[in-house]
Design an enzyme around this catalytic site. Structure first.
Site, PDB file in Angstrom:
ATOM      1  N   HIS A 103      -8.497 -22.521 -10.549  1.00 18.67           N
ATOM      2  CA  HIS A 103      -9.095 -23.861 -10.476  1.00 18.67           C
ATOM      3  C   HIS A 103      -9.070 -24.590 -11.813  1.00 18.67           C
ATOM      4  O   HIS A 103      -9.456 -25.762 -11.879  1.00 18.67           O
ATOM      5  CB  HIS A 103     -10.531 -23.762  -9.975  1.00 18.67           C
ATOM      6  CG  HIS A 103     -10.962 -24.931  -9.152  1.00 18.67           C
ATOM      7  ND1 HIS A 103     -10.117 -25.981  -8.839  1.00 18.67           N
ATOM      8  CD2 HIS A 103     -12.157 -25.249  -8.569  1.00 18.67           C
ATOM      9  CE1 HIS A 103     -10.765 -26.873  -8.112  1.00 18.67           C
ATOM     10  NE2 HIS A 103     -12.001 -26.447  -7.936  1.00 18.67           N
ATOM     11  N   ASP A 114      -6.139 -28.099  -8.276  1.00 18.34           N
ATOM     12  CA  ASP A 114      -7.300 -28.641  -7.558  1.00 18.34           C
ATOM     13  C   ASP A 114      -7.193 -28.326  -6.072  1.00 18.34           C
ATOM     14  O   ASP A 114      -6.166 -27.857  -5.568  1.00 18.34           O
ATOM     15  CB  ASP A 114      -7.427 -30.150  -7.795  1.00 18.34           C
ATOM     16  CG  ASP A 114      -6.154 -30.902  -7.454  1.00 18.34           C
ATOM     17  OD1 ASP A 114      -5.432 -30.464  -6.534  1.00 18.34           O
ATOM     18  OD2 ASP A 114      -5.874 -31.931  -8.097  1.00 18.34           O
ATOM     19  N   SER A 173      -1.512  -6.235   8.007  1.00 21.69           N
ATOM     20  CA  SER A 173      -0.796  -5.085   8.558  1.00 21.69           C
ATOM     21  C   SER A 173      -1.699  -3.872   8.675  1.00 21.69           C
ATOM     22  O   SER A 173      -1.430  -2.964   9.469  1.00 21.69           O
ATOM     23  CB  SER A 173       0.413  -4.747   7.680  1.00 21.69           C
ATOM     24  OG  SER A 173      -0.016  -4.411   6.361  1.00 21.69           O
ATOM     25  N   ASP A 203       0.851  -1.188   0.000  1.00 25.81           N
ATOM     26  CA  ASP A 203       0.000   0.000   0.000  1.00 25.81           C
ATOM     27  C   ASP A 203       0.886   1.237   0.000  1.00 25.81           C
ATOM     28  O   ASP A 203       1.603   1.500   0.965  1.00 25.81           O
ATOM     29  CB  ASP A 203      -0.910  -0.008   1.228  1.00 25.81           C
ATOM     30  CG  ASP A 203      -1.843   1.187   1.266  1.00 25.81           C
ATOM     31  OD1 ASP A 203      -2.242   1.658   0.189  1.00 25.81           O
ATOM     32  OD2 ASP A 203      -2.166   1.661   2.378  1.00 25.81           O
TER      33      ASP A 203
END
Length: 497
Positions: free
Chosen positions: A467, A471, A418, A364
């Site tokens: 996916h 798996d 955080s 950030d």
């Protein structure tokens, strides 16, 4: 007859001279009188005027179009964030011309020529195209002939140069995020006291300036609006009733309080820079079917280990957080499950297994969410990872992360804890196939192996996997291995290379 001709010829010349140079009539009469008494002065005056016209000649100098070169990474357009020069400025080779920002990083453009800036093709916040002219530079190939006081452009240029030198001497330095904060609050950067290195204005300087403005202006205005009405009505009316009037102020001023008037306006701004890159990346991520998996990790032993090593790392000038342990444990797990460190092509026909573990860290910053990555984690020690993280965090806070730091990632961890939160739903960054989000560390009661309630440092982790090729069993086994390294940090020593 000859005398008449001598007199008429100077008047005809003077009429042409007055129309060309706008001489006053008094000068015309004086010159005419001189010509009658001294016929030879005709040729002398004409010769002087002829030389006067030649002094205004200026030789043209070649103008070079400075084009925006290819920045790399397939970038075709950038946003002009700041001009360091303006038209009329003198520049030399390698002098900074402007700062541009792509969807990956900020770049400072320098001059290739010695000369004078004659034209800027873009305004601030405009989109500049790669390969198109950026500025026109008049090079130093030509020389000025004759006195420069007769050249019309010379005073304007010298005045502009002087003005720019004054401005450039007090030029403010600030990151785009700080400039945006100042713009949103209608603050001139020249009025803000800079506390950063080399006179750079920091975010804290803007916030302190806003606090001073708020504390100096707003409170007195509110008191002046509320205080005057009650005393004006109470003092002159009835001096004998003062004790009774002191009981009425709570009800009297209430209806007199003016209702607040909202004067805010909506504003629209274009999406650009890192936000534009985020829109592109997240739009591509929506095409990936995400598989989510969450677990809990007991970091009690890691907390004790880090407290023992923290002082040693600080003595070497490095801040040691928990992230180097998390990143190294992920790299050790990727050695056993390499499919999590792979990429899938657009047609979903080929899987590329990445040899390097370039593990990204969602950060950030003032410019928004950035994901720099630590290169070749599989070859680094925990201390070396900490050193690299310190470097990336310093560059991120200063808004100086480059393209090499922001590209080439193969696996990502987001330390959302955080800031706050325990669980998350992280979004995969294409072309990667997996990402993890780390929650905050909490002190919670847990049972130990003896069935006793003990104080434990617990962190929740949330995984997302593509996916299409990963798996649930694979993601679960990787998470279990990663958790075991952190719950028993000594076990990492066995797999370190």
């Amino acid at each position: 007859m000859a005398t008449v001709i001598t007199v008429r010829a100077p008047f005809a010349f003077m009429r042409r001279l007055v129309s060309a140079r706008l001489h006053r009539h008094c000068c015309s009469k004086l010159q005419a009188a001189c010509l009658v008494s001294q016929p030879h002065s005709y040729s002398l005056i004409a010769g002087q005027q002829h030389r006067f016209f030649r002094t205004s000649y200026v030789a043209a100098r070649p103008i070079m179009q400075f084009k925006l070169s290819d920045i790399g990474e397939g970038i075709m357009e950038v946003t002009v964030k700041e001009w360091y020069v303006k038209e009329g400025d003198k520049v030399s080779q390698f002098d900074s011309i402007c700062e541009v920002q792509s969807d990956k990083a900020s770049v400072t453009i320098t001059s290739r020529y010695d000369g004078v800036i004659r034209k800027l093709y873009y305004d601030v916040d405009a989109i500049a195209l790669v390969g198109k002219p950026l500025v026109d530079i008049e090079t130093d190939g030509g020389q000025v002939k004759g006195p420069q006081e007769d050249v019309v452009e010379t005073p304007a240029v010298s005045q502009e140069e002087h003005t720019h030198q004054e401005i450039k001497g007090h030029k403010t330095q600030a990151t785009p995020a700080v400039r945006r904060l100042a713009m949103e609050n209608n603050i001139k950067l020249s009025e803000v006291v800079a506390t950063g290195k080399d006179g750079r204005i920091l975010k804290e300087d803007i916030l302190n300036f806003i606090a001073k403005q708020t504390g100096a202006i707003l409170p007195p205005a509110s008191y002046q609006e509320i205080r005057p009405p009650p005393p004006a009505a109470a003092v002159p009316s009835a001096p004998a009733a003062k004790p009774k009037e002191k009981m009425t102020p709570p009800s009297a001023p209430t209806p007199a309080i003016p209702k607040p008037v909202f004067t805010g306006k909506d504003h629209t701004e274009p999406i650009k820079g890192f936000q534009k890159a985020m829109v592109k990346t997240m739009s591509a991520a929506l095409k990936i079917p995400h598989f989510g998996y969450k677990d809990e990790v007991d970091l009690s032993q890691l907390v004790r280990l880090r407290s023992e090593l923290k002082g040693l790392a600080e003595s070497r000038g490095v801040k040691l957080s928990y992230m180097p342990f998390f990143i190294k444990a992920a790299s050790l797990g990727l050695l056993h499950f390499p499919i999590l460190n792979s990429s899938l092509d657009e047609n979903c026909t080929n899987i590329t297994y990445k040899a390097a573990h370039n593990i990204g860290l969602a950060m950030d910053t003032n410019q928004g969410l950035l994901v720099p990555n630590v290169k070749n984690v599989q070859m680094l020690s925990i201390f070396e990872i900490a050193v690299e993280l310190n470097r990336l965090q310093t560059l991120g806070l200063a808004g100086q992360l480059g393209t090499p730091d922001l590209t080439g990632g193969t696996f990502t961890l987001s330390n959302i804890g955080s800031i706050g939160g325990t669980y998350a739903k992280p979004v995969i960054l294409p072309p990667e196939v997996a990402i993890g989000a780390l929650g905050k560390i909490q002190v919670l009661p847990r049972f130990n192996h003896k069935g006793e309630v003990v104080k434990a440092h617990v962190m929740n982790v949330s995984w997302s996997a593509d996916h299409r090729i990963i798996d649930g069993a694979t993601m679960s086994r990787f998470s279990n291995l990663w958790r075991s390294y952190l719950e028993n940090p000594a076990s990492m020593v066995l797999d370190l290379k």
